[in-house]
Enzyme design. Structure first.
Site, PDB file in Angstrom:
ATOM      1  N   LYS A   1       7.064 -12.982   1.851  1.00  0.00           N
ATOM      2  CA  LYS A   1       7.225 -12.923   0.388  1.00  0.00           C
ATOM      3  C   LYS A   1       7.855 -14.217  -0.127  1.00  0.00           C
ATOM      4  CE  LYS A   1       7.951  -8.020   0.846  1.00  0.00           C
ATOM      5  NZ  LYS A   1       6.503  -7.712   0.883  1.00  0.00           N
TER       6      LYS A   1
ATOM      7  N   GLY B   1       0.810  -1.218   0.000  1.00  0.00           N
ATOM      8  CA  GLY B   1       0.000   0.000   0.000  1.00  0.00           C
ATOM      9  C   GLY B   1       0.839   1.262   0.000  1.00  0.00           C
ATOM     10  N   ASN B   2       2.103   1.128   0.441  1.00  0.00           N
ATOM     11  CA  ASN B   2       3.012   2.280   0.431  1.00  0.00           C
ATOM     12  C   ASN B   2       3.248   2.829  -0.969  1.00  0.00           C
ATOM     13  OD1 ASN B   2       3.587   2.632   3.136  1.00  0.00           O
ATOM     14  ND2 ASN B   2       5.070   0.960   3.119  1.00  0.00           N
TER      15      ASN B   2
ATOM     16  N   LYS C   1      -1.118  -9.815   2.033  1.00  0.00           N
ATOM     17  CA  LYS C   1      -1.393  -9.741   0.587  1.00  0.00           C
ATOM     18  C   LYS C   1      -0.487 -10.667  -0.222  1.00  0.00           C
ATOM     19  CE  LYS C   1       2.101  -6.591  -0.739  1.00  0.00           C
ATOM     20  NZ  LYS C   1       2.824  -6.640   0.523  1.00  0.00           N
TER      21      LYS C   1
ATOM     22  N   LYS D   1      -1.270  -8.182  14.913  1.00  0.00           N
ATOM     23  CA  LYS D   1      -1.083  -7.172  13.865  1.00  0.00           C
ATOM     24  C   LYS D   1      -1.723  -5.851  14.303  1.00  0.00           C
ATOM     25  CE  LYS D   1       0.085  -6.600   9.474  1.00  0.00           C
ATOM     26  NZ  LYS D   1       1.385  -6.861   8.901  1.00  0.00           N
TER      27      LYS D   1
END
Ligand code: ADP
Ligand code: MG
Length: 331
Positions: A284, A19-20, A222, A137
């Site tokens: 990732k 989102g950054n 994500k 989170k």
């Protein structure tokens, strides 16, 4: 990939980015800035399409959903609050619009005709995922201890204190199990549409004992959702875009070496040797391993600056099904 009639279709790529990319912590966060960043993103997204791929986009939403939670708190005496799952849906709408809008403008400029669909995406999680026993989170605004106590009592929130900054709500980060509507997404992508789907990791839902789907306050990574989407869409390439040009062995240490090719077996060994921290590169690489082991296809990890070169195999790190480790240097 293969069409329904057996003929070879265009290859499919799925890209995940944070989102950054659309709202930087250093910016004011104005709408104008966000559209400008979406315009910049449309340039590197177009590179992928230009190379002949059908494309699905999975964006993160950390800063954006955080801002909605701040709006909820600030308006609490005037407007009833919405829950986190609904806030995630909102970011899929707003970010989907910004990306679709600027991608459309990019296509106009490049004189190509392509449909774009931003799709609200629900992702199923298990209600008994161990993550729900231990929410970790942090999301949304910082609160005073007075307000935090009230929220914990009245709303049943779990909150943690960050010394010097205040109290913050924490939610679970369960593993995604499946994406609702994958079949439709696949039809759209084989039909030539660019997809924006699974935004923010998807809207978390679970199936209760009666089989009803219900939203749940949680955040899904994500990278994991993008990996499932890539599998569901039978993607040929899964791209994880981040803020480093390559994956490194011994990252940040004197013996660091940048990796150009990383066979999946070696990736697994490195993950087990704690080469990839859980809060950053870990998910990732884990998402990459899932995809490569499940499909035999490749994953590219790089940053926006090197994406074009990486698509020509001159930059980035490729996680592949087999072969030897090779090193490289980012320039
Ligand atoms: P994103 O916002 O894209 O999720 P993160 O900050 O969560 O980005 O993860 C990317 C970061 O992972 C990099 O900026 C880098 O500092 C860190 N990192 C940790 N281990 C490695 C590694 N072995 N190779 C490359 N980067 C690594
Ligand atoms: Mg991250």
């Amino acid at each position: 990939m293969i069409e329904a009639d057996g003929s070879p279709g265009k290859p499919v790529a799925v890209i995940a980015f944070g989102g950054n990319a659309l709202l930087r912590p250093t910016d004011h966060g104005t709408q104008e800035e966000q559209f400008t960043l979406a315009w910049k993103a449309s340039r590197w997204l177009y590179e992928i399409i230009h190379r002949g791929y059908e494309l699905a986009i999975v964006h993160g939403n950390g800063p954006q959903v955080g801002n909605i939670m701040i709006q909820v708190e600030e308006a609490i005496t005037k407007i009833p609050p919405q829950s986190l799952d609904v806030a995630v849906a909102q970011t899929q709408g707003s970010m989907g619009f910004m990306l679709a809008n600027q991608l459309r403008n990019r296509f106009n400029e490049e004189q190509i005709e392509k449909d774009i669909a931003a799709v609200l995406t629900e992702v199923v999680v298990d209600r008994d995922d161990p993550a729900f026993d231990n929410p970790t989170k942090p999301v949304g605004p910082f609160f005073t201890s007075y307000r935090a106590n009230l929220l914990m009592q009245e709303q049943g929130w779990q909150m943690v204190e960050e010394i010097g900054r205040g109290w913050r709500k924490v939610v679970a980060s369960p593993m995604p199990r499946r994406i609702l509507g994958s079949r439709m997404l696949r039809r759209m992508i084989t039909g030539g549409a660019v997809l924006v789907a699974g935004g923010g990791g998807g809207i978390p839902v679970y199936q209760d004992v009666g089989g009803y789907y219900r939203g749940v306050e949680a955040v899904i990574d994500k990278d994991y959702v993008a990996s499932i989407l890539a599998r569901d869409l039978e993607a040929d390439l899964f791209i994880v875009l981040t803020n480093v040009p390559m994956v490194a062995e011994n990252y940040g240490r004197p013996q660091q070496r940048w990796l150009r090719t990383l066979p999946v077996g070696r990736a697994r060994e490195m993950l087990e040797a704690n080469q990839f921290p859980p809060g950053s590169m870990g998910p990732k690489v884990r998402a990459a391993i899932q995809f490569v082991e499940g499909t035999g296809k490749e994953v590219l990890i790089t940053d926006a600056e090197h994406l074009k070169q990486a698509l020509e195999r001159k930059a980035g790190t490729f996680i592949v099904a087999s072969g030897e480790v090779s090193t490289g240097t980012p320039d």
